[in-house]
Design a protein around this motif. Structure first.
Motif, mmCIF file in Angstrom:
data_model
loop_
_atom_site.group_PDB
_atom_site.id
_atom_site.type_symbol
_atom_site.label_atom_id
_atom_site.label_comp_id
_atom_site.label_asym_id
_atom_site.label_seq_id
_atom_site.Cartn_x
_atom_site.Cartn_y
_atom_site.Cartn_z
ATOM 1 N N SER A 12 0.850 -1.188 0.000
ATOM 2 C CA SER A 12 0.000 0.000 0.000
ATOM 3 C C SER A 12 0.881 1.233 0.000
ATOM 4 N N LEU A 13 0.409 2.266 -0.682
ATOM 5 C CA LEU A 13 1.074 3.574 -0.682
ATOM 6 C C LEU A 13 0.019 4.572 -0.227
ATOM 7 N N ASN A 14 0.346 5.263 0.826
ATOM 8 C CA ASN A 14 -0.620 6.174 1.406
ATOM 9 C C ASN A 14 -0.030 7.581 1.447
ATOM 10 N N TYR A 15 -0.650 8.495 0.708
ATOM 11 C CA TYR A 15 -0.147 9.875 0.740
ATOM 12 C C TYR A 15 -0.962 10.681 1.747
ATOM 13 N N ARG A 16 -0.241 11.310 2.694
ATOM 14 C CA ARG A 16 -0.930 12.165 3.663
ATOM 15 C C ARG A 16 -0.293 13.543 3.671
ATOM 16 N N ALA A 17 -1.103 14.536 4.012
ATOM 17 C CA ALA A 17 -0.632 15.927 3.971
ATOM 18 C C ALA A 17 -0.945 16.611 5.291
ATOM 19 N N GLU A 18 -0.026 17.449 5.719
ATOM 20 C CA GLU A 18 -0.268 18.224 6.938
ATOM 21 C C GLU A 18 -0.995 19.505 6.528
ATOM 22 N N TRP A 27 -2.518 15.983 10.243
ATOM 23 C CA TRP A 27 -2.231 15.137 9.077
ATOM 24 C C TRP A 27 -3.524 14.512 8.562
ATOM 25 N N HIS A 28 -3.707 14.595 7.249
ATOM 26 C CA HIS A 28 -4.907 14.047 6.611
ATOM 27 C C HIS A 28 -4.511 13.029 5.543
ATOM 28 N N GLN A 29 -5.248 11.931 5.485
ATOM 29 C CA GLN A 29 -5.050 10.981 4.384
ATOM 30 C C GLN A 29 -5.687 11.569 3.136
ATOM 31 N N VAL A 30 -4.916 11.677 2.063
ATOM 32 C CA VAL A 30 -5.414 12.350 0.869
ATOM 33 C C VAL A 30 -5.629 11.353 -0.278
ATOM 34 N N TYR A 31 -4.654 10.447 -0.462
ATOM 35 C CA TYR A 31 -4.724 9.510 -1.582
ATOM 36 C C TYR A 31 -4.072 8.195 -1.164
ATOM 37 N N LEU A 76 -6.087 -4.468 -7.307
ATOM 38 C CA LEU A 76 -5.445 -3.162 -7.196
ATOM 39 C C LEU A 76 -6.514 -2.065 -7.216
ATOM 40 N N HIS A 77 -6.429 -1.154 -6.281
ATOM 41 C CA HIS A 77 -7.417 -0.066 -6.248
ATOM 42 C C HIS A 77 -6.821 1.177 -5.609
ATOM 43 N N GLU A 78 -7.468 2.309 -5.866
ATOM 44 C CA GLU A 78 -7.019 3.567 -5.278
ATOM 45 C C GLU A 78 -8.177 4.218 -4.538
ATOM 46 N N MET A 79 -7.814 5.083 -3.603
ATOM 47 C CA MET A 79 -8.822 5.862 -2.891
ATOM 48 C C MET A 79 -8.470 7.324 -3.040
ATOM 49 N N ARG A 80 -9.374 8.069 -3.602
ATOM 50 C CA ARG A 80 -9.191 9.516 -3.744
ATOM 51 C C ARG A 80 -10.070 10.146 -2.685
ATOM 52 N N TYR A 81 -9.451 10.447 -1.552
ATOM 53 C CA TYR A 81 -10.247 10.838 -0.382
ATOM 54 C C TYR A 81 -10.982 12.163 -0.548
#
Lengths: 175, 106
Positions: free
Chosen positions: B33-39, B44-48, B57-62
């Protein structure tokens, strides 16, 4: 005041060279995963940055936080026999590198380390090595200039010394 | 035989992080899994996120929804290639993802 240590890399966006090194690292992990640690912050750094950032005093702080967490700057200063101000300066860098986390509890700053860290030393790219072999030890900027001259010279060699534009070159190569 | 887990964090900028999780069986990565989070505003928020859990295989566009979006077109490729592809995609697009998230969440 000029910053003394490897702080600069912690403040900036990850550049192409660091990102490429990161990709190389994960390629290696995919090839032989068991060889690599289980949990870490990955820090791609140049050789001089590593030696500047990880001084013996800072590494001592890291070891103490790992061992005694949660702990405070005052306790660390006492254990190491250092001034609190010096310890705080070092902790600021370790925080910038995401190695230690801190939170305020009343007047105290409580320090923890959620995960270990893994430094990936950056190696000069092959192109840079070749340029150094050809032009000798020069700064990266100077080597870039030499590379531009090399490209221009190569262009002039093509087309009987008249030179060739990028568009023509692309057309000739059929790209 | 159970799965071993490797977890790595890398920072694209001081306020943009990618958490990598690799699941290993017999010294082979079997899912990731690759989890992009942003401050954003100190939190910190999960963004993608993209992962290969649950067998696909799937993605989440939060910024849209936490619902998984399947990525069947990538499933024909080796896992290491897919991983590398999404690492590069994430680095190229994280600012865009971040601003989309800020627009909807902010």
């Amino acid at each position: 005041m000029k910053r003394r240590t490897g702080e600069c890399m912690a403040k900036k966006e990850m550049d192409d060279e660091r990102f490429e090194s990161m990709l190389d690292f994960f390629d290696k992990v995919f090839r032989d995963p068991e060889k690599y640690p289980g949990r870490a912050v990955v820090l791609p750094m140049r050789g001089p940055e590593i030696t500047r950032a990880f001084t013996p005093k800072r590494l001592e702080l890291v070891e103490l936080i790992k061992r005694d967490q949660p702990t405070t700057a005052a306790k660390l200063a006492k254990v190491t026999g250092r001034m609190v101000e010096g310890v705080l300066r070092d902790l600021a860098l370790l925080k910038e590198l995401h190695i230690v986390q801190h939170r305020k509890e009343g007047k105290e700053v409580v320090l923890t380390m959620k995960q270990d860290f893994l430094v990936i030393p950056l190696v000069p790219s092959l192109a840079l090595k070749e340029l150094k072999q050809k032009h000798g030890e020069k700064s990266e900027g100077e080597l870039n200039e030499e590379a531009k001259k090399d490209i221009e010279a190569a262009r002039k060699q093509i087309k009987g010394g008249k030179g060739i534009s990028t568009k023509e070159l692309v057309e000739q190569l059929g790209l | 035989m159970g799965l071993n887990r490797k977890e790595y964090t890398l920072f694209l900028t001081p306020g943009d992080a990618v958490d990598v999780k690799l699941f290993i069986r017999r010294n082979e990565v079997v899912k990731f899994s690759l989890n992009y989070r942003a401050e954003i505003k100190g939190r910190w928020h999960q963004v993608y996120r993209v992962d290969s859990y649950h067998g696909f295989l799937h993605e989440m566009r939060y910024w849209l929804s936490p619902r998984p979006i399947k990525l069947p077109y990538m499933e024909q490729y080796p896992l290491s290639f897919v991983f590398r592809h999404f690492m590069i995609e994430m680095r190229l697009r994280f600012r865009n993802y971040r601003s989309l998230y800020e627009e909807t969440d902010g």
